[in-house]
Scaffold this motif. Sequence first.
Motif, PDB file in Angstrom:
ATOM      1  N   PRO A 108       0.724  -0.974  -0.161  1.00  0.00           N
ATOM      2  CA  PRO A 108      -0.012  -0.129   0.197  1.00  0.00           C
ATOM      3  C   PRO A 108       0.781   1.557   0.093  1.00  0.00           C
ATOM      4  CG  PRO A 108       0.543  -0.931   2.226  1.00  0.00           C
ATOM      5  CD  PRO A 108       0.882  -1.123   1.068  1.00  0.00           C
ATOM      6  N   THR A 109       0.666   2.218  -0.252  1.00  0.00           N
ATOM      7  CA  THR A 109       1.107   3.733  -0.643  1.00  0.00           C
ATOM      8  C   THR A 109       0.744   4.409   1.218  1.00  0.00           C
ATOM      9  OG1 THR A 109      -1.273   5.077   0.128  1.00  0.00           O
ATOM     10  CG2 THR A 109       0.316   4.183  -2.826  1.00  0.00           C
ATOM     11  N   ALA A 110       2.102   5.356   1.612  1.00  0.00           N
ATOM     12  CA  ALA A 110       1.252   5.327   3.075  1.00  0.00           C
ATOM     13  C   ALA A 110       0.542   6.765   3.207  1.00  0.00           C
ATOM     14  CB  ALA A 110       3.301   6.376   2.974  1.00  0.00           C
ATOM     15  N   THR A 111      -0.437   6.471   2.004  1.00  0.00           N
ATOM     16  CA  THR A 111      -1.595   7.277   2.462  1.00  0.00           C
ATOM     17  C   THR A 111      -2.550   6.416   2.731  1.00  0.00           C
ATOM     18  OG1 THR A 111      -1.149   8.335   0.524  1.00  0.00           O
ATOM     19  CG2 THR A 111      -0.603   9.719   1.532  1.00  0.00           C
ATOM     20  N   SER A 112      -2.628   4.980   2.271  1.00  0.00           N
ATOM     21  CA  SER A 112      -4.020   4.726   2.401  1.00  0.00           C
ATOM     22  C   SER A 112      -4.809   4.314   3.538  1.00  0.00           C
ATOM     23  CB  SER A 112      -3.068   2.603   2.045  1.00  0.00           C
ATOM     24  OG  SER A 112      -4.085   1.749   1.828  1.00  0.00           O
ATOM     25  N   LEU A 141      12.423  -2.245 -17.293  1.00  0.00           N
ATOM     26  CA  LEU A 141      12.435  -3.027 -16.903  1.00  0.00           C
ATOM     27  C   LEU A 141      13.478  -4.107 -17.321  1.00  0.00           C
ATOM     28  CD1 LEU A 141      10.142  -5.353 -14.918  1.00  0.00           C
ATOM     29  CD2 LEU A 141      10.056  -6.379 -16.970  1.00  0.00           C
ATOM     30  N   GLY A 142      14.822  -3.635 -15.695  1.00  0.00           N
ATOM     31  CA  GLY A 142      16.384  -3.969 -16.201  1.00  0.00           C
ATOM     32  C   GLY A 142      16.607  -3.223 -15.346  1.00  0.00           C
ATOM     33  N   GLY A 143      17.712  -3.653 -14.599  1.00  0.00           N
ATOM     34  CA  GLY A 143      19.069  -3.092 -13.655  1.00  0.00           C
ATOM     35  C   GLY A 143      17.508  -3.775 -12.119  1.00  0.00           C
ATOM     36  N   SER A 144      17.909  -3.104 -10.881  1.00  0.00           N
ATOM     37  CA  SER A 144      17.533  -2.827 -10.037  1.00  0.00           C
ATOM     38  C   SER A 144      16.260  -2.721 -10.097  1.00  0.00           C
ATOM     39  CB  SER A 144      18.688  -3.292  -8.398  1.00  0.00           C
ATOM     40  OG  SER A 144      19.386  -4.314  -8.475  1.00  0.00           O
ATOM     41  N   PRO A 145      15.260  -2.509  -9.302  1.00  0.00           N
ATOM     42  CA  PRO A 145      14.247  -1.861  -9.032  1.00  0.00           C
ATOM     43  C   PRO A 145      14.479  -1.080  -8.674  1.00  0.00           C
ATOM     44  CG  PRO A 145      13.518  -4.686  -8.405  1.00  0.00           C
ATOM     45  CD  PRO A 145      15.222  -3.970  -8.096  1.00  0.00           C
ATOM     46  N   VAL A 146      14.082   0.095  -8.624  1.00  0.00           N
ATOM     47  CA  VAL A 146      13.256   1.025  -7.808  1.00  0.00           C
ATOM     48  C   VAL A 146      11.483   1.683  -7.659  1.00  0.00           C
ATOM     49  CG1 VAL A 146      13.944   4.002  -8.384  1.00  0.00           C
ATOM     50  CG2 VAL A 146      15.122   2.396 -10.078  1.00  0.00           C
ATOM     51  N   ILE A 147      12.457   1.825  -6.150  1.00  0.00           N
ATOM     52  CA  ILE A 147      11.079   1.941  -5.052  1.00  0.00           C
ATOM     53  C   ILE A 147       9.986   3.425  -5.773  1.00  0.00           C
ATOM     54  CG2 ILE A 147      10.198   2.380  -3.184  1.00  0.00           C
ATOM     55  CD1 ILE A 147      12.834   1.159  -2.424  1.00  0.00           C
ATOM     56  N   ASP A 148       8.906   2.874  -5.744  1.00  0.00           N
ATOM     57  CA  ASP A 148       8.089   3.945  -6.094  1.00  0.00           C
ATOM     58  C   ASP A 148       7.873   5.250  -4.974  1.00  0.00           C
ATOM     59  OD1 ASP A 148       6.016   5.398  -5.754  1.00  0.00           O
ATOM     60  OD2 ASP A 148       3.981   3.897  -6.813  1.00  0.00           O
ATOM     61  N   PRO A 149       8.248   6.936  -5.185  1.00  0.00           N
ATOM     62  CA  PRO A 149       8.736   6.912  -3.709  1.00  0.00           C
ATOM     63  C   PRO A 149       7.116   7.557  -3.311  1.00  0.00           C
ATOM     64  CG  PRO A 149       8.543   8.603  -5.822  1.00  0.00           C
ATOM     65  CD  PRO A 149       8.377   6.315  -6.090  1.00  0.00           C
ATOM     66  N   ALA A 150       5.935   6.968  -3.294  1.00  0.00           N
ATOM     67  CA  ALA A 150       4.531   6.522  -2.654  1.00  0.00           C
ATOM     68  C   ALA A 150       4.714   5.754  -1.448  1.00  0.00           C
ATOM     69  CB  ALA A 150       3.223   7.186  -2.759  1.00  0.00           C
ATOM     70  N   MET A 151       5.447   4.357  -1.832  1.00  0.00           N
ATOM     71  CA  MET A 151       5.558   3.467  -1.063  1.00  0.00           C
ATOM     72  C   MET A 151       6.355   3.651   0.377  1.00  0.00           C
ATOM     73  SD  MET A 151       3.021   2.014  -2.811  1.00  0.00           S
ATOM     74  CE  MET A 151       2.908   1.397  -3.889  1.00  0.00           C
ATOM     75  N   ASP A 152       6.320   2.828   0.991  1.00  0.00           N
ATOM     76  CA  ASP A 152       7.097   2.612   2.315  1.00  0.00           C
ATOM     77  C   ASP A 152       7.354   1.273   2.206  1.00  0.00           C
ATOM     78  OD1 ASP A 152       8.415   2.630   4.382  1.00  0.00           O
ATOM     79  OD2 ASP A 152       7.350   3.898   5.707  1.00  0.00           O
ATOM     80  N   LEU A 153       8.438   0.328   1.562  1.00  0.00           N
ATOM     81  CA  LEU A 153       9.062  -1.409   1.148  1.00  0.00           C
ATOM     82  C   LEU A 153       9.219  -1.293   2.967  1.00  0.00           C
ATOM     83  CD1 LEU A 153       8.418  -3.753   0.189  1.00  0.00           C
ATOM     84  CD2 LEU A 153      10.772  -2.837  -1.069  1.00  0.00           C
TER      85      LEU A 153
END
Length: 343
Positions: free
Chosen positions: A262-266, A297-309
Amino acid sequence: MTQDIHASRGSDVSSRRGFDRRTVLRGAAIGAASPLIPATAATAAAASASAGHGRGGTTPSVSFRWLGTAGWRIDVDGRTVLFDPYVTRFRTGLFDDGLDSKTELKTDPVVVDAHIGRPEVVLVSHSHWDHLGDVPYIAKTTGARVIGTETTYHLLVALGVDSGQISVVKGGEVLDIGGLTVEVVPSLHSRNKKCAYFAPGTLNAPPAKVPSTIADLPEGDTLAFRVTAGKHGPSAFLMGASDFSERAVRGLRPDLAMVAVPTATSTTHDYVSRLLSALDTPDVVVPVHWDNFEMPLGGSPVIDPAMDLDAFLKQVQKASPATRIVVPDYRTVYDGAMRPTHR
């Protein structure tokens, strides 16, 4: 390639937060050195590791590949099933200066062909572009059967897909697809801080014009799926959005749960603990839909800035201490227990 956390072994998520806020770095060197394993090799390598993993006994040869966003490629004894396969990943401004709803739909055949194999079935959770965008091309070039909502049906037909290839489902169906069991689960799309859905709407008739922009693809209700390989599994619960119907998922008991972050504002109440409890604490949880899906779709995944993984990982560990968490990588092929088939 992955961060693999097993809480029962005393792993401390706070000490394993090897995630830059922009890029997931753990295992990147391995990924750069290891090409994607072809399906035949991957499934053969997975056979011994996945055997006996399911809750009921021995299993067929199974492999999983994360296609980014919520997408998966699942190979079972050489047969391929796709879930929400969106790999073209074009820019809409969503992660930059603001979403441009007039962004034109596009598919890159070279990129898509490199990732999908020869699918027999494509499962679609809902009709937003980051889930449906590449499905018309896949359906038309491979002849794969598409399983989705009525909205998905009308959009695909408008985009040139043969109506005979599309199976409309509502949730509750249990489909036998020649050794694979697909259980369709009624589900929900996530909501923003105003408790509103993004790009809502359903279609019960063909659209007025051929869809050409991302605004032309409404949600059209949301589904989840439980896919079981063979008679005894493993089984995987696949989500396309970070909400769910608690009553609908009770009793599914998947071995693997691919859970949308979920996003941080879920505004979904107690999302993680309710979901894992309803699923009867899966053996493995795999977070999905946390990456920036407008980057290639290559390299390492970049985190969606809205997410708090990191917060999500902590919540999973707290709610289900015995569950193993696997943070996936684009270039790793996993076996039926979500263990890498190569290092």
